[in-house]
Design an enzyme around this catalytic site. Structure first.
Site, mmCIF file in Angstrom:
data_model
loop_
_atom_site.group_PDB
_atom_site.id
_atom_site.type_symbol
_atom_site.label_atom_id
_atom_site.label_comp_id
_atom_site.label_asym_id
_atom_site.label_seq_id
_atom_site.Cartn_x
_atom_site.Cartn_y
_atom_site.Cartn_z
ATOM 1 N N VAL A 153 0.831 -1.203 0.000
ATOM 2 C CA VAL A 153 0.000 0.000 0.000
ATOM 3 C C VAL A 153 0.870 1.260 0.000
ATOM 4 O O VAL A 153 0.679 2.178 -0.816
ATOM 5 C CB VAL A 153 -0.915 -0.002 1.250
ATOM 6 C CG1 VAL A 153 -1.746 1.262 1.308
ATOM 7 C CG2 VAL A 153 -1.800 -1.239 1.245
ATOM 8 N N ILE A 154 1.846 1.307 0.897
ATOM 9 C CA ILE A 154 2.642 2.531 1.057
ATOM 10 C C ILE A 154 3.510 2.777 -0.180
ATOM 11 O O ILE A 154 3.582 3.890 -0.696
ATOM 12 C CB ILE A 154 3.478 2.448 2.360
ATOM 13 C CG1 ILE A 154 2.524 2.461 3.564
ATOM 14 C CG2 ILE A 154 4.482 3.586 2.452
ATOM 15 C CD1 ILE A 154 3.199 2.255 4.912
ATOM 16 N N HIS B 261 -29.524 9.691 -7.409
ATOM 17 C CA HIS B 261 -29.048 9.709 -8.790
ATOM 18 C C HIS B 261 -28.707 11.133 -9.185
ATOM 19 O O HIS B 261 -29.453 12.048 -8.835
ATOM 20 C CB HIS B 261 -30.140 9.170 -9.724
ATOM 21 C CG HIS B 261 -29.769 9.287 -11.167
ATOM 22 N ND1 HIS B 261 -28.881 8.400 -11.758
ATOM 23 C CD2 HIS B 261 -30.122 10.183 -12.127
ATOM 24 C CE1 HIS B 261 -28.724 8.752 -13.028
ATOM 25 N NE2 HIS B 261 -29.463 9.834 -13.278
HETATM 26 P P1 FAD Z 1 1.149 5.070 15.864
HETATM 27 O O1 FAD Z 1 0.368 5.955 14.987
HETATM 28 O O2 FAD Z 1 2.435 4.536 15.349
HETATM 29 O O3 FAD Z 1 1.387 5.873 17.219
HETATM 30 C C1 FAD Z 1 2.148 5.366 18.267
HETATM 31 C C2 FAD Z 1 2.554 6.511 19.165
HETATM 32 O O4 FAD Z 1 3.147 5.965 20.321
HETATM 33 C C3 FAD Z 1 3.581 7.450 18.539
HETATM 34 O O5 FAD Z 1 3.172 8.773 18.679
HETATM 35 C C4 FAD Z 1 4.852 7.169 19.330
HETATM 36 O O6 FAD Z 1 5.668 8.323 19.476
HETATM 37 C C5 FAD Z 1 4.284 6.733 20.670
HETATM 38 N N1 FAD Z 1 5.188 5.887 21.445
HETATM 39 C C6 FAD Z 1 5.819 4.752 21.063
HETATM 40 N N2 FAD Z 1 6.522 4.226 22.079
HETATM 41 C C7 FAD Z 1 6.329 5.052 23.131
HETATM 42 C C8 FAD Z 1 6.794 5.056 24.464
HETATM 43 N N3 FAD Z 1 7.558 4.080 24.949
HETATM 44 N N4 FAD Z 1 6.425 6.080 25.266
HETATM 45 C C9 FAD Z 1 5.640 7.083 24.805
HETATM 46 N N5 FAD Z 1 5.159 7.111 23.567
HETATM 47 C C10 FAD Z 1 5.498 6.116 22.738
HETATM 48 N N6 FAD Z 1 -3.541 3.733 7.862
HETATM 49 C C11 FAD Z 1 -4.792 3.936 7.433
HETATM 50 O O7 FAD Z 1 -5.734 3.448 8.056
HETATM 51 N N7 FAD Z 1 -5.048 4.712 6.333
HETATM 52 C C12 FAD Z 1 -4.052 5.272 5.610
HETATM 53 O O8 FAD Z 1 -4.302 5.960 4.628
HETATM 54 C C13 FAD Z 1 -2.711 5.067 6.029
HETATM 55 N N8 FAD Z 1 -1.696 5.622 5.352
HETATM 56 C C14 FAD Z 1 -0.424 5.453 5.802
HETATM 57 C C15 FAD Z 1 0.609 6.035 5.083
HETATM 58 C C16 FAD Z 1 1.921 5.896 5.507
HETATM 59 C C17 FAD Z 1 3.033 6.539 4.731
HETATM 60 C C18 FAD Z 1 2.190 5.159 6.705
HETATM 61 C C19 FAD Z 1 3.587 5.026 7.210
HETATM 62 C C20 FAD Z 1 1.157 4.569 7.424
HETATM 63 C C21 FAD Z 1 -0.156 4.704 6.967
HETATM 64 N N9 FAD Z 1 -1.227 4.115 7.647
HETATM 65 C C22 FAD Z 1 -2.500 4.282 7.183
HETATM 66 C C23 FAD Z 1 -1.022 3.296 8.858
HETATM 67 C C24 FAD Z 1 -1.350 4.117 10.103
HETATM 68 O O9 FAD Z 1 -0.537 5.258 10.134
HETATM 69 C C25 FAD Z 1 -1.151 3.261 11.323
HETATM 70 O O10 FAD Z 1 -1.934 2.091 11.212
HETATM 71 C C26 FAD Z 1 -1.555 4.002 12.583
HETATM 72 O O11 FAD Z 1 -0.837 5.187 12.737
HETATM 73 C C27 FAD Z 1 -1.356 3.110 13.812
HETATM 74 O O12 FAD Z 1 -1.812 3.788 14.923
HETATM 75 P P2 FAD Z 1 -1.262 3.488 16.380
HETATM 76 O O13 FAD Z 1 -1.942 4.464 17.256
HETATM 77 O O14 FAD Z 1 -1.375 2.057 16.665
HETATM 78 O O15 FAD Z 1 0.315 3.802 16.326
HETATM 79 P P1 AMP Z 2 3.246 -3.846 2.944
HETATM 80 O O1 AMP Z 2 3.486 -5.033 3.818
HETATM 81 O O2 AMP Z 2 1.845 -3.702 2.405
HETATM 82 O O3 AMP Z 2 3.759 -2.566 3.547
HETATM 83 O O4 AMP Z 2 4.143 -4.082 1.648
HETATM 84 C C1 AMP Z 2 5.526 -4.295 1.669
HETATM 85 C C2 AMP Z 2 5.916 -5.026 0.375
HETATM 86 O O5 AMP Z 2 7.343 -5.072 0.272
HETATM 87 C C3 AMP Z 2 5.429 -6.471 0.350
HETATM 88 O O6 AMP Z 2 4.659 -6.659 -0.814
HETATM 89 C C4 AMP Z 2 6.719 -7.293 0.329
HETATM 90 O O7 AMP Z 2 6.598 -8.454 -0.458
HETATM 91 C C5 AMP Z 2 7.732 -6.326 -0.300
HETATM 92 N N1 AMP Z 2 9.135 -6.640 0.027
HETATM 93 C C6 AMP Z 2 9.645 -7.026 1.226
HETATM 94 N N2 AMP Z 2 10.994 -7.220 1.149
HETATM 95 C C7 AMP Z 2 11.375 -6.955 -0.138
HETATM 96 C C8 AMP Z 2 12.617 -6.977 -0.877
HETATM 97 N N3 AMP Z 2 13.799 -7.314 -0.298
HETATM 98 N N4 AMP Z 2 12.607 -6.652 -2.196
HETATM 99 C C9 AMP Z 2 11.436 -6.304 -2.802
HETATM 100 N N5 AMP Z 2 10.238 -6.271 -2.173
HETATM 101 C C10 AMP Z 2 10.183 -6.581 -0.859
#
Ligand code: FAD
Ligand code: AMP
Length: 480
Positions: free
Chosen positions: A191-192, A451
């Protein structure tokens, strides 16, 4: 001095801050600890999602989509613009502004709800005691009657591809490029990787995506994955399957990437490389040896269906536990856990978690794929409606994709809905509501849809299950 709280939440990402706000709404004396600091060195709540995930990526996806449309789509509808330019630093500054507004918004909500916020790193000791190393270096100790761990996830890194300032970056770095790389490599067609690859491809990069697996988007319905692959290829995304990255070497301001595929070993030179090979749960320096919380074999905090860990009174939610790493999944877990602490009995329905990929076309689904159902021996009917037959899609000059609805052959209950097309990230919620209410295809078919809307395609897909979609000739599938 030790402060005592009803609930202490570690992490203010989407999972943690939803839990904190709901706990406070329920009258629980709530604390929330988060260690995130932004580029200005200031605490910023909202975790990965708000700071370097969902929100900044969608801001760039929206901006780059508008740019691509203006370049390639506007002339078709009679809008002629000359000399379109992308001001990348301005796009980035706006993205930073959106992130700042939202992270400040979360701070405001926590405060308004009376949540005690601690800016620093938490460590969980035995007896639900939490030691916080605050950003100023001082240490504070607090205790929770209940503790909710929501520490999220971080990008996976692999030895053949170590990050290197501005040239080899993870998803966070890819959200901060100040110029458009001429040649961009993306490792991982998940996805990313697809979302970030799309952003830069739309802005003019030649993008090559290297994916180790032979199959494209194996988690999606095969028909959807096939259509998406076709559209991405048309856009110019060069997705190479079965291509396993084996090494990378900086060559001046470029990077040489080695990978192997069925034909043997190969190399490519890129101006930038995005490593997007997945994320791993984050528990570094979090758990004291005697805190009683166990990890599973993949490093996730071990929990049951109710997000209860092995340590009494300690729960874990979001990316740090099993299940899809999605913000909305963590949010619902957060709310469930604190409502249970308050004596209510909600459940998270893990069968109804929507998945969305915000490329163009967008991809979205909920429930089971055709392949999963076949493998389980289920008997089902399929209704499929192509967007090209939607009046609204035609009006909008965006007719790519389809909606596919799968219903149990005997009961007609909806088992899965799969979408590829414009705005399906919005349409999928209609599918989730239908499935959450255990709707049959007929229930949807008997519902009135406005619609002309894209949503009508879902209506037509439901009608198509029994062979009577209005705007396309469909035949009822034979029962297997
Ligand atoms: P996180 O958002 O990772 O938050 C964890 C928090 O805990 C952080 O602020 C961190 O600083 C804090 N923390 C960690 N350890 C400690 C500690 N020991 N003490 C104090 N604080 C701590 N998901 C979607 O549903 N839709 C999307 O479109 C989507 N797009 C994404 C795009 C990208 C580029 C990426 C990287 C992720 C995307 N995701 C998306 C995934 C989504 O961001 C995560 O699933 C979500 O943020 C997880 O939420 P969380 O609260 O579990 O953890
Ligand atoms: P996601 O788990 O959706 O974030 O996707 C990560 C993707 O990276 C998966 O489709 C994996 O198969 C791919 N991937 C992991 N390791 C490698 C690698 N060494 N070379 C190319 N693709 C990889």
């Amino acid at each position: 001095m030790t402060d005592q709280f009803d609930v202490v939440i570690i992490g203010a990402g989407p999972a943690g801050y939803h839990a904190a706000i709901r706990a406070a709404q329920l009258g629980l004396n709530t604390a929330c600890i988060d260690k995130w600091v932004n580029k200005q060195g200031k605490p910023a709540y909202g975790g990965t999602c708000l700071n370097v995930g969902c929100i900044p990526s969608k801001t760039l996806l929206d901006a780059s989509h508008k740019f691509a449309e203006a370049n390639h789509g506007f002339a078709d509808i009679g809008i002629n613009i000359k000399g379109i330019e992308m001001d990348v630093p301005k796009m980035m500054a706006r993205k930073d502004e959106v992130v700042a507004n939202l992270t400040k918004g979360v701070a405001g909500l926590l405060k308004a709800n009376g949540v005690a916020v601690f800016d620093g790193a938490a460590k969980l000791n035995a007896g639900r005691n939490i030691e916080i190393t605050l950003h100023d270096g001082s240490v504070k100790s607090i205790t929770g009657e209940h503790v909710v761990i929501a520490t999220g996830s971080v990008p996976v890194s692999i030895p053949p591809c170590q990050l290197a300032e501005d040239i080899i970056v993870d998803s966070s770095g890819a959200l901060d490029f100040q110029t458009v790389p001429e040649r961009l490599g993306v490792v991982g067609a998940g996805v990313i990787g697809l979302e970030l690859g799309s952003v830069w491809q739309r802005l003019g990069s030649e993008v090559v995506v290297l994916e180790a697996l032979e199959e494209f988007l194996p988690m999606a319905d095969k028909q959807v994955a096939k259509e998406a692959a076709k559209q991405f290829k048309k856009q110019g995304l060069d997705i190479r399957l079965g291509a396993r990255l084996t090494g990378s070497e900086l060559k001046g301001q470029k990077v040489e990437v080695s990978y192997s595929d069925a034909e043997g070993d190969k190399t490519e030179i890129f101006d930038r490389l995005i490593v997007a090979i997945g994320r791993r749960p984050y528990t570094e320096n979090l758990l004291a040896a005697d805190c009683g919380v166990d990890l599973d074999e993949r490093g996730f905090i071990y929990v049951n269906d109710l997000c209860v860990t092995n340590a009494p009174g300690v729960y874990a939610i979001g990316d740090v536990v099993r299940g899809p790493m999605l913000a909305h999944k963590g949010m619902e877990e957060g709310v469930m856990v604190v409502e249970r602490i308050a004596g209510k009995k909600p459940l998270v329905n893990y069968d109804c978690v929507p998945a969305v990929i915000y490329t163009h076309p967008e991809i979205a689904w909920v429930g089971k794929t055709e392949q999963e159902l076949k493998a389980a021996g289920d008997v089902f009917n399929i209704g499929l409606f192509p967007m090209v037959a939607s009046g609204r899609a035609m009006a909008a000059n965006d007719t790519v994709g389809f909606i596919k609805l799968i219903a149990d052959a005997e009961t007609d209950r909806i088992l899965g809905i799969h979408m590829v097309g414009a705005h399906v990230s919005e349409l999928i919620s209609e599918a989730v509501i239908a499935m959450e209410f255990a709707s049959s295809a007929e229930d949807l078919a008997l519902t009135m849809f406005a619609h002309p809307t894209l949503s009508e395609a879902l209506h037509e897909a439901a009608l198509a299950v029994s062979g009577h979609a209005i705007h396309i000739a469909t035949r009822k599938r034979k029962k297997k």
